[in-house]
Write a protein that holds these residues in place. Structure first.
Motif, PDB file in Angstrom:
ATOM      1  N   MET A  44      44.084  39.949  33.136  1.00 54.85           N
ATOM      2  CA  MET A  44      44.871  39.047  33.974  1.00 54.85           C
ATOM      3  C   MET A  44      44.285  38.952  35.382  1.00 54.85           C
ATOM      4  SD  MET A  44      49.009  38.950  34.395  1.00 54.85           S
ATOM      5  CE  MET A  44      49.187  40.389  35.446  1.00 54.85           C
ATOM      6  N   PRO A  89      43.525  34.904  31.274  1.00 59.95           N
ATOM      7  CA  PRO A  89      44.990  35.009  31.188  1.00 59.95           C
ATOM      8  C   PRO A  89      45.519  34.937  29.763  1.00 59.95           C
ATOM      9  CG  PRO A  89      44.355  33.568  32.998  1.00 59.95           C
ATOM     10  CD  PRO A  89      43.108  33.856  32.231  1.00 59.95           C
ATOM     11  N   ALA A 135      45.064  38.199  28.116  1.00 65.79           N
ATOM     12  CA  ALA A 135      46.066  39.106  28.672  1.00 65.79           C
ATOM     13  C   ALA A 135      47.422  38.878  28.017  1.00 65.79           C
ATOM     14  CB  ALA A 135      46.167  38.905  30.183  1.00 65.79           C
ATOM     15  N   TYR A 162      53.103  39.565  33.660  1.00 66.80           N
ATOM     16  CA  TYR A 162      52.605  38.197  33.470  1.00 66.80           C
ATOM     17  C   TYR A 162      53.586  37.185  34.062  1.00 66.80           C
ATOM     18  CZ  TYR A 162      50.453  34.180  31.155  1.00 66.80           C
ATOM     19  OH  TYR A 162      49.823  32.979  30.902  1.00 66.80           O
TER      20      TYR A 162
END
Length: 480
Positions: A200, A209, A212, A231
């Protein structure tokens, strides 16, 4: 009267344990295994010792503490690695029992030498981060490596992350990823979250991302929502998709990640959940969930609303009163914020009051660790250094206490006295040969260029241009 249920095999050690526990007013219920056992191994008595140690966390009286300590000391003296580990970590950290770092370290080293994996992990993390031990990356790698070889998922996770990022240990991405994947394959949801956070942020691995998120979703399937909380928080502050961020954070909170409710309350307060009144109207509901989840910092957010006048009249005195009340109720986060506001002021409605900060530290110091009390006291002293001639002796005092050095303390120094923090950074960079300007505590162009280079070298921020004046970045460069 305190009680503990002990499951113990027969033998002379069990007799000693019963006597010691009864002497402390503890009742003992023994369930004997089938068959007699003349000798006992450390593994055989480990569950009993863990249950004995657990009573230290159940508000024991002085007699119970002495009795439990006696049981652990007797077993540790007899060479029981589990007793050495349990007693050692208490003494090293000052948990319940008075702190004795030397004795604690010796006990943990003895347990680690006997291949006690948890002792190896504790020592590895202690030497890695300087947790009541001096920072020693080589020793950290040795202990964590031994625990990882023995199959510890936690050791694989911690060591793997360090090898991927190169933050404290020499970078070895291939080995680090391998260790992380081993832990994940063994069902370690925390390893999924740790690796997800690296993807991330792009710390040591490409910034991905979606990779992640996939890792966080995998952890969520195992019932761990902390990755989704991280997140969702990042997504919320990015303002890319407020509705999706709110939905992810709600999922995380429902999975038991209490920090998600705190993030939502914070976002609601500052208008990140739909903007303006729509967002602020959500604060009370999320604040209540954060309180129910034991998130102490919700009291800090409520004080900040009062300080800045968000949906209420701004008032510095009321802010301090709110924080004081929460601190009196045992809220360490509120006590820390109170001390920091009194130490630094806020350039609006709270004036700097160093004497008040010292009084608050004296009043609420019991809410902090011994280390944090000293760190706060030094930060207040540091705030009084107002010229280059005062920076040098203060920097010398701080440098002489490596046991206090961590990123949090560095950030406190940067908040309390930015000029002192930059003076110390200039000293460090000059000693490393990466800065040749004046050592005066000023953020000159030459100083900022060197700090940006150091920030990029140590990969402490995604934006080493604008962020190098942030206390968190300065603090990490200074003392991490």
């Amino acid at each position: 009267m305190h009680s503990v249920t002990i499951f113990s095999p027969r033998g002379p050690r069990a007799t000693g344990m019963r006597a010691a526990l009864r002497a402390g007013g503890l009742s003992l219920c023994l369930v004997f295994a089938a068959g007699a056992a003349a000798a006992q191994t450390a593994d055989a008595v480990a569950p009993d010792l863990r249950q004995v140690e657990a009573t230290l966390w159940n508000d024991p009286d002085a007699d119970a503490i002495r009795s439990v300590r006696g049981v652990l000391e007797e077993a540790a003296d007899a060479g029981d690695a589990t007793a050495q580990f349990l007693l050692g970590r208490h003494l090293l950290n000052g948990w319940v029992l008075p702190q004795d770092r030397g004795a604690g370290l010796r006990l943990l080293e003895a347990a680690a030498a006997a291949s006690h994996v948890e002792a190896q992990v504790d020592l590895g993390e202690g030497y890695l981060w300087g947790l009541n031990l001096p920072v020693d990356p080589a020793l950290a790698a040795e202990y964590l490596g031994a625990a990882a070889e023995a199959g510890s998922n936690k050791a694989k996770r911690v060591l793997g992350a360090q090898l991927i990022t190169g933050e404290r240990l020499a970078q070895d991405k291939e080995r680090g990823l391998s260790l992380m994947q081993q832990a994940i394959a063994a069902g370690d949801a925390e390893a999924q979250i740790a690796l997800g956070k690296l993807y991330m942020s792009g710390h040591g691995v490409p910034r991905e991302p979606q990779t992640a998120l996939a890792l966080f979703e995998g952890a969520a399937e195992a019932g761990n929502g902390h990755g989704l909380a991280a997140y969702g928080d990042a997504l919320m502050w990015s303002q890319e998709d407020p509705a999706r961020a709110e939905a992810i954070l709600n999922r995380a909170g429902e999975l038991g990640a209490g920090e998600a409710w705190l993030s939502l309350a914070n976002g609601a307060m500052y208008g990140y959940l739909g903007g303006g009144r729509v967002s602020r109207a959500k604060f009370d509901g999320y604040a209540e969930k954060a309180r129910a989840a034991g998130q102490e910092r919700i009291a800090v957010l409520e004080a900040e609303r009062n300080m800045w006048g968000i949906n209420m009249r701004a008032s510095g005195p009321e802010t301090l009163a709110r924080l004081r009340q929460a601190a009196e109720e045992g809220n360490a986060a509120a006590a820390g914020t109170l001390i920091e506001l009194l130490r630094d002021g806020n350039k609006l409605n709270i004036r700097r009051d160093r004497a008040g900060a010292r009084d608050a530290l004296e009043e609420f110091g019991a809410l902090f660790s011994d280390q944090m009390r000293v760190q706060y006291a030094l930060s207040i002293d540091a705030s009084e250094a107002r010229a280059a001639r005062a920076y040098a002796p203060m920097a010398e005092i701080i440098s002489a206490r490596p046991d206090l050095h961590n990123a949090w303390f560095g950030a406190q120094l940067a908040k309390a006295n930015p000029n002192l923090a930059f003076y110390m950074l200039q000293q460090r960079m000059a000693a490393d040969g990466v800065y040749r300007g004046a050592i005066n505590g000023y953020a000159t162009p030459a100083t900022l260029r060197a700090v940006r280079d150091l920030c990029r070298q140590e990969r402490l921020s995604e934006n080493c241009g604008d962020n190098v004046l942030q206390p968190s970045v300065v603090g990490a460069l200074l003392l991490n």
